[in-house]
Design a protein around this motif. Structure first.
Motif, PDB file in Angstrom:
ATOM      1  N   VAL A 293       9.066  80.747  47.311  1.00 38.77           N
ATOM      2  CA  VAL A 293       9.775  82.007  47.059  1.00 38.77           C
ATOM      3  C   VAL A 293      10.729  81.925  45.867  1.00 38.77           C
ATOM      4  CG1 VAL A 293      11.554  83.547  48.017  1.00 38.77           C
ATOM      5  CG2 VAL A 293       9.524  83.000  49.356  1.00 38.77           C
ATOM      6  N   PRO A 294      11.476  80.818  45.660  1.00 40.55           N
ATOM      7  CA  PRO A 294      12.348  80.759  44.472  1.00 40.55           C
ATOM      8  C   PRO A 294      11.606  80.955  43.158  1.00 40.55           C
ATOM      9  CG  PRO A 294      12.971  79.037  46.017  1.00 40.55           C
ATOM     10  CD  PRO A 294      11.711  79.654  46.551  1.00 40.55           C
ATOM     11  N   GLU A 295      10.322  80.579  43.120  1.00 35.60           N
ATOM     12  CA  GLU A 295       9.522  80.771  41.897  1.00 35.60           C
ATOM     13  C   GLU A 295       8.968  82.191  41.811  1.00 35.60           C
ATOM     14  OE1 GLU A 295      10.762  77.167  41.697  1.00 35.60           O
ATOM     15  OE2 GLU A 295       9.556  77.629  43.465  1.00 35.60           O
ATOM     16  N   LEU A 296       9.232  82.998  42.843  1.00 35.33           N
ATOM     17  CA  LEU A 296       8.774  84.388  42.851  1.00 35.33           C
ATOM     18  C   LEU A 296       9.933  85.364  42.648  1.00 35.33           C
ATOM     19  CD1 LEU A 296       6.340  84.186  45.918  1.00 35.33           C
ATOM     20  CD2 LEU A 296       5.764  83.978  43.497  1.00 35.33           C
ATOM     21  N   THR A 297      11.117  84.829  42.404  1.00 38.24           N
ATOM     22  CA  THR A 297      12.301  85.664  42.217  1.00 38.24           C
ATOM     23  C   THR A 297      13.027  85.240  40.936  1.00 38.24           C
ATOM     24  OG1 THR A 297      13.624  84.145  43.570  1.00 38.24           O
ATOM     25  CG2 THR A 297      12.593  86.007  44.702  1.00 38.24           C
ATOM     26  N   GLY A 298      14.036  86.046  40.558  1.00 36.31           N
ATOM     27  CA  GLY A 298      14.850  85.688  39.408  1.00 36.31           C
ATOM     28  C   GLY A 298      14.296  86.168  38.078  1.00 36.31           C
TER      29      GLY A 298
ATOM     30  N   SER B 114      11.930  89.757  36.184  1.00 39.07           N
ATOM     31  CA  SER B 114      11.434  91.128  36.373  1.00 39.07           C
ATOM     32  C   SER B 114       9.920  91.108  36.592  1.00 39.07           C
ATOM     33  CB  SER B 114      11.763  91.986  35.151  1.00 39.07           C
ATOM     34  OG  SER B 114      13.160  92.082  34.971  1.00 39.07           O
ATOM     35  N   TRP B 115       9.502  91.667  37.720  1.00 39.91           N
ATOM     36  CA  TRP B 115       8.076  91.795  37.987  1.00 39.91           C
ATOM     37  C   TRP B 115       7.546  92.997  37.196  1.00 39.91           C
ATOM     38  CZ3 TRP B 115       4.727  89.539  41.945  1.00 39.91           C
ATOM     39  CH2 TRP B 115       5.288  88.398  42.550  1.00 39.91           C
TER      40      TRP B 115
ATOM     41  N   THR C 282      -0.565  81.310  45.683  1.00 40.11           N
ATOM     42  CA  THR C 282       0.467  80.319  45.355  1.00 40.11           C
ATOM     43  C   THR C 282       0.026  79.352  44.265  1.00 40.11           C
ATOM     44  OG1 THR C 282      -0.277  78.893  47.181  1.00 40.11           O
ATOM     45  CG2 THR C 282       1.534  80.423  47.638  1.00 40.11           C
TER      46      THR C 282
ATOM     47  N   SER D 288       4.357  87.029  35.405  1.00 41.96           N
ATOM     48  CA  SER D 288       4.420  88.176  36.299  1.00 41.96           C
ATOM     49  C   SER D 288       3.093  88.929  36.342  1.00 41.96           C
ATOM     50  CB  SER D 288       5.532  89.123  35.847  1.00 41.96           C
ATOM     51  OG  SER D 288       5.547  90.289  36.626  1.00 41.96           O
TER      52      SER D 288
END
Length: 494
Positions: A211-216, A218-219, A133, A83
């Motif tokens: 996008v799936p690798e950018l979610t899930g 805590s940033w 990316t 993150s």
């Protein structure tokens, strides 16, 4: 040996996607060289050389820094490392876009496209997207999700190629017979601009797919961790800049070293097109690099001789496979050369030089583990700056006299010096015990068989030349298997 098998498996997956993707991109070279004159293709080569440099600057070693700190004993949450790196790249990429657009006129002039600002705008956006990316793709490597990595890469490359074929091949045909169908978006005078547009669209899709690798998770941004990552990665940034300059400096310097500037841009086009033939070696090295960094940092946790032996084995098989690829390309050069237009054949003589240069770079990358594992990344900076000095000196000395061939020799000299210097320094700071005589034997065996093939079939018909040289390629395989004590029967059973 289990570690080497794992490395080989990951290299094969990354390599498959890289080889297929690069091969498909490679297939665009005949299209470019047939449709665009060497002067226009030279502009494409020149801009992409600058893009490669910008991408290194905008990732600033954060990928390797992520691998290091995600595996670091003091940090137990790899997602915090991830993150922090993502936020850093997002901010720096945004700042880059703003600054580059503010100075678009001088930037366009510097890239030999003063009247085509739109080309440069598209590449500014593309390189910023690719820089951001890069870390999600590194995360996939860290998580050993090689298949998803390969799938996303192939989708991206497939779209890029499809758009190139659509804009450059299909649209002109439609324009000739039914211009009204595409007049709302197609301009036949846009020319090489469609190469850059296709790249931008595919990079934008890349962001959506990742996008799936950018979610899930805590940033969150850890300032202390970020400072440590920057301190660790900063030398790698200099290393990367110097490294990419070693690859592209000849291309960037050619317009300054030729007396005739228009001739220089044409030479850049010829050199760039023939470099594409040597791309097979580049593909192999790239696939190996994708698998090797996660491998060495994971193995660094091990103790004892097994860890060092795995590093030795990796180097040995890298050299064996690299020389096999070199011999394969040179054996079937009479076929491979038709991937470029015949008007570019004058540059074929640079291909063997560039392939050996890239092999030396791959060996240097293997050797680089000593300063990455010991946190002496500053050594990467010194070694790359040494290579850069060699590159500049040899280009200035050779290009005015020998043209783009001097550029190829400069690349070989650069990587050769870096390789030797890294080996000498590594023996002092992190001795691994490579079997240098055996590595040299495999290298010299490949060179000797290539020279023998040239000697026995110098003017033969292309088909007969390949028929004569193919047994020499098989001989290399047989000798290698014999020296490594690998029975041919066991391979045939597998």
């Amino acid at each position: 040996m289990a570690g080497i098998k794992s490395l080989a498996k990951d290299t094969a997956v990354y390599g498959l996607s890289s080889i297929i993707g690069r091969f498909l991109n490679w297939c665009l070279v005949p299209l470019y060289t047939q449709v665009f004159p060497s002067a226009e293709y030279g502009v494409v080569t020149y801009i992409y050389s600058a893009v490669a440099l910008a991408l290194i600057v905008l990732t600033y070693g954060m990928e390797t820094g992520f691998f290091r700190f995600a595996n670091h004993e003091r940090y137990h949450d790899p997602m915090e490392v991830y993150s922090t790196g993502l936020i850093s790249l997002a901010v720096s990429s945004s700042v880059f876009i703003v600054l580059a657009l503010l100075f678009i006129s001088p930037v366009s002039a510097a890239l030999h496209a003063p009247h085509h600002h739109i080309y440069i705008v598209m590449m500014i956006l593309t390189v910023a997207l690719d820089a951001f990316t890069a870390l999600p793709f590194s995360y996939l490597r860290y998580a050993r999700r090689a298949m998803r990595f390969a799938t996303l890469r192939l989708i991206n490359i497939g779209l890029n190629i499809g758009l190139n074929l659509f804009f450059i091949l299909l649209c002109p045909i439609i324009w000739e017979h039914a211009p009204g169908w595409i007049a709302w978006f197609y301009d036949p005078d846009f020319g090489i601009g469609y190469i850059f547009l296709a790249n931008l669209i595919s990079s934008a899709l890349n962001l959506l797919l990742i996008v799936p690798e950018l979610t899930g998770f805590s940033w969150k941004f850890n300032p202390r961790l970020w400072k440590e990552m920057i301190v660790y990665s900063a030398p790698l940034l200099v290393l990367g800049v110097a490294g990419i300059m070693n690859q592209t400096l000849g291309t960037l310097l050619m317009p300054q070293l030729y007396a005739d500037k228009s001739e220089a841009i044409a030479a850049v086009g010829i050199y760039g097109a023939n470099y594409k033939i040597a791309i097979v070696m580049v593909m192999f090295i790239q696939a190996f690099r994708f698998a090797y960094e996660p491998f060495i940092f994971a193995r660094a946790k091990d103790r004892g001789e097994d860890k060092l032996q795995s590093y030795r084995d990796a180097m040995k098989w890298f050299v064996i496979c690299g020389m096999f690829i070199f011999l394969g390309v040179m054996t079937y050069m009479d076929v491979l050369r038709h991937f470029i237009a015949s008007s570019y054949f004058s540059g074929l003589k640079v291909v063997p030089i560039l392939m050996i240069a890239e092999l030396f770079f791959g060996v240097f990358f293997n050797l680089s583990l000593w300063y990455k594992l010991t946190d002496r990344t500053i050594w990467g900076t010194w070694l790359s700056l040494l290579g850069l000095a060699v590159t500049v000196a040899l280009n200035v000395l050779l290009v005015p006299r020998y043209g783009y061939i001097g550029c190829a020799w400069a690349a070989l000299g650069c990587y050769g010096v870096m390789m030797v210097a890294s080996y000498i320094a590594g023996r002092i700071h992190y001795p691994i015990g490579y079997n240098v005589p055996r590595l040299t034997l495999y290298f010299m065996l490949g060179i000797a068989l290539w020279i023998l093939g040239v000697a026995i079939a110098p003017t033969a018909h292309p088909v007969w030349g390949m028929v004569i040289r193919t047994p020499l390629l098989l001989l290399y395989i047989l000798i290698t298997l014999r020296l490594e004590k690998i029975p041919l029967r066991s391979l045939m059973r597998k």
